[in-house]
Design a protein around this motif. Structure first.
Motif, PDB file in Angstrom:
ATOM      1  N   PHE A  10      41.082  94.202  22.614  1.00  0.00           N
ATOM      2  CA  PHE A  10      39.629  94.360  22.434  1.00  0.00           C
ATOM      3  C   PHE A  10      39.011  94.970  23.691  1.00  0.00           C
ATOM      4  N   ASN A  11      37.810  95.516  23.553  1.00  0.00           N
ATOM      5  CA  ASN A  11      37.158  96.099  24.734  1.00  0.00           C
ATOM      6  C   ASN A  11      36.510  95.026  25.621  1.00  0.00           C
ATOM      7  N   ALA A  12      36.528  93.781  25.174  1.00  0.00           N
ATOM      8  CA  ALA A  12      36.059  92.638  25.981  1.00  0.00           C
ATOM      9  C   ALA A  12      36.763  91.416  25.414  1.00  0.00           C
ATOM     10  N   ASP A  13      36.678  90.287  26.128  1.00  0.00           N
ATOM     11  CA  ASP A  13      37.352  89.095  25.614  1.00  0.00           C
ATOM     12  C   ASP A  13      36.606  88.592  24.378  1.00  0.00           C
ATOM     13  N   PRO A  14      37.244  88.627  23.211  1.00  0.00           N
ATOM     14  CA  PRO A  14      36.536  88.220  21.986  1.00  0.00           C
ATOM     15  C   PRO A  14      36.117  86.747  21.988  1.00  0.00           C
ATOM     16  N   GLN A  15      36.747  85.936  22.881  1.00  0.00           N
ATOM     17  CA  GLN A  15      36.344  84.523  22.938  1.00  0.00           C
ATOM     18  C   GLN A  15      35.017  84.350  23.672  1.00  0.00           C
ATOM     19  N   ASP A  16      34.730  85.304  24.584  1.00  0.00           N
ATOM     20  CA  ASP A  16      33.483  85.208  25.356  1.00  0.00           C
ATOM     21  C   ASP A  16      32.376  86.076  24.755  1.00  0.00           C
ATOM     22  N   GLU A  17      32.764  87.199  24.200  1.00  0.00           N
ATOM     23  CA  GLU A  17      31.739  88.147  23.745  1.00  0.00           C
ATOM     24  C   GLU A  17      31.864  88.425  22.255  1.00  0.00           C
ATOM     25  N   GLU A  76      30.368  90.515  20.530  1.00  0.00           N
ATOM     26  CA  GLU A  76      30.297  91.942  20.201  1.00  0.00           C
ATOM     27  C   GLU A  76      31.613  92.676  20.488  1.00  0.00           C
ATOM     28  N   ALA A  77      32.603  91.950  21.007  1.00  0.00           N
ATOM     29  CA  ALA A  77      33.866  92.611  21.397  1.00  0.00           C
ATOM     30  C   ALA A  77      34.457  93.370  20.209  1.00  0.00           C
ATOM     31  N   LYS A  78      34.942  94.587  20.507  1.00  0.00           N
ATOM     32  CA  LYS A  78      35.466  95.436  19.416  1.00  0.00           C
ATOM     33  C   LYS A  78      36.945  95.696  19.613  1.00  0.00           C
ATOM     34  N   LEU A  79      37.647  95.715  18.490  1.00  0.00           N
ATOM     35  CA  LEU A  79      39.080  96.010  18.531  1.00  0.00           C
ATOM     36  C   LEU A  79      39.286  97.485  18.878  1.00  0.00           C
ATOM     37  N   ILE A  80      40.257  97.747  19.767  1.00  0.00           N
ATOM     38  CA  ILE A  80      40.594  99.135  20.093  1.00  0.00           C
ATOM     39  C   ILE A  80      41.795  99.516  19.219  1.00  0.00           C
TER      40      ILE A  80
END
Ligand code: GLU
Length: 357
Positions: A171-178, A180-184
């Motif tokens: 992901f472009n950010a940690d999905p557990q924290d954000e 809005e995180a998006k899969l790359i």
């Protein structure tokens, strides 16, 4: 999937064992039945599975129990579960436990190749884990199965390494924290992702274990192997990715003009580190001429690594140029760079460098 190819499938602990320490048999079944489809079409598959330590924890109440004990107790249960499900799916498996010397020492490496060839000849699927019972926390350990699976993929000239995880991919950010995180879906520059990940978290955890996966992806793609991270909790994902459907994150392999020699494969399979050395154009020209890497050409040291580990040489745009065995740790190189006597200092011998650009 027309040509006959070799696939390495790596299954993570959290994918195969739930948080109560119970084995997820439906996941094992899904994986084995997808692998059977490949094997029935004469492709070769090596399965690397984690989970021994997590299973061992359920059996021992002592929170200070050693990794060795946990692995030793868990491994037999882990393999027992695979065997039971393999019999149900009509897949024939065989097991062995690996440690770094079996890859790094040439004579063991050749023996390992012979063992695996023998299993393939008998239509068995090798199921591998690290021999944590004997090598945990020693220099003989790969430390994590992402690295072990990458070494196996390189050593056996795999076409693809598929990491079956409990997360959907990178992901472009940690999905557990954000939220809005998006899969790359697709990554071409693994090095950039690795540097981002390392700057967030220098421990082995990274973005939910992403650090070791990116390290693995960096080295396999450099030698032309395609990497995937998929979520194994979603039934059918492995089958889809094997059929070329877009699932999770794909790490596109570098295109190489020349074939990599067996020696260079062996060299790269040894000890993969996340570190890199950023070098100037003079050093890059010297590497192109087949010369060694000298301290004078190094502009920056990234990450942490020990002497004799494999690190990447990158240019000032952080693009990978070569991989090689470094003769000093990151700390030692920092002090070499701080000193006055840079010129003659050789950091990587030309025999131990594989150029990728
Ligand atoms: N070999 C370890 C186990 O079976 C797992 C290592 C890892 O998680 O990468 O538990």
């Amino acid at each position: 999937m027309s040509e006959k190819e070799l696939f390495v499938v790596k299954v993570g602990s959290n994918t195969v064992v739930d948080d109560n320490g119970e084995i997820r048999t439906s996941v094992i079944q899904d994986i084995l039945s997808s692998i059977k489809e490949l094997a029935d079409n004469d492709h070769r598959v090596i399965l690397v599975t984690s989970g021994a330590v997590k299973l061992g924890r359920k059996e021992i109440s002592d929170p200070a129990a050693s990794l060795s004990s946990l692995a030793s107790i868990g491994q037999v249960r882990l393999f027992g579960a695979y065997l039971q499900e393999a019999e149900k799916c009509n897949v024939s498996i065989a097991q062995f436990l690996l440690a770094r010397p079996y890859i790094v020492e040439r004579k063991h490496f050749l023996n390992l190749q012979k063992t695996v060839r023998g299993l393939f000849a008998n239509k068995k699927i090798p199921v591998i884990n690290e021999n944590d019972a004997l090598v945990a926390n020693t220099d003989w350990s790969f430390g994590d199965n992402d690295s072990l699976a990458a070494a196996v993929a390189i050593a056996f000239e795999a076409k693809k390494l598929i990491i079956v995880s409990h997360i959907d991919g990178l992901f472009n950010a940690d999905p557990q924290d954000e939220r809005e995180a998006k899969l790359i879906p697709s990554v071409t520059d693994v090095n950039a992702e690795l540097l981002k990940c390392a700057s967030k978290n220098t421990s082995s955890g990274g973005r939910g274990g992403m650090f070791s996966k990116l390290k693995a992806a960096r080295i396999i793609t450099a030698v032309g192997i395609q990497g995937h991270i998929i979520n194994g909790s979603v039934q059918g994902n492995l089958r889809k990715v094997m059929h070329g459907e877009s699932v999770g994150t794909v790490f596109l392999p570098r295109k190489r003009k020349d074939k990599i020699s067996n020696r260079d494969r062996w060299l790269l399979a040894a000890k993969n580190s996340a570190g890199s050395l950023e070098v100037d154009n003079g050093a890059i020209d010297a590497l192109k001429k087949g010369k060694s890497l000298l301290a004078v050409g190094v502009k920056k040291v990234h990450g942490q690594f020990g002497a004799k580990e494999i690190i990447e040489i990158v240019d000032t745009n952080k693009q990978g140029v070569a991989f090689g065995i470094v003769d000093f740790s990151n700390k030692e190189i920092d002090s070499i760079l701080d000193g006055n006597d840079l010129y003659g200092k050789l950091l990587m011998h030309s025999d131990n460098i594989l150029r990728i650009a």
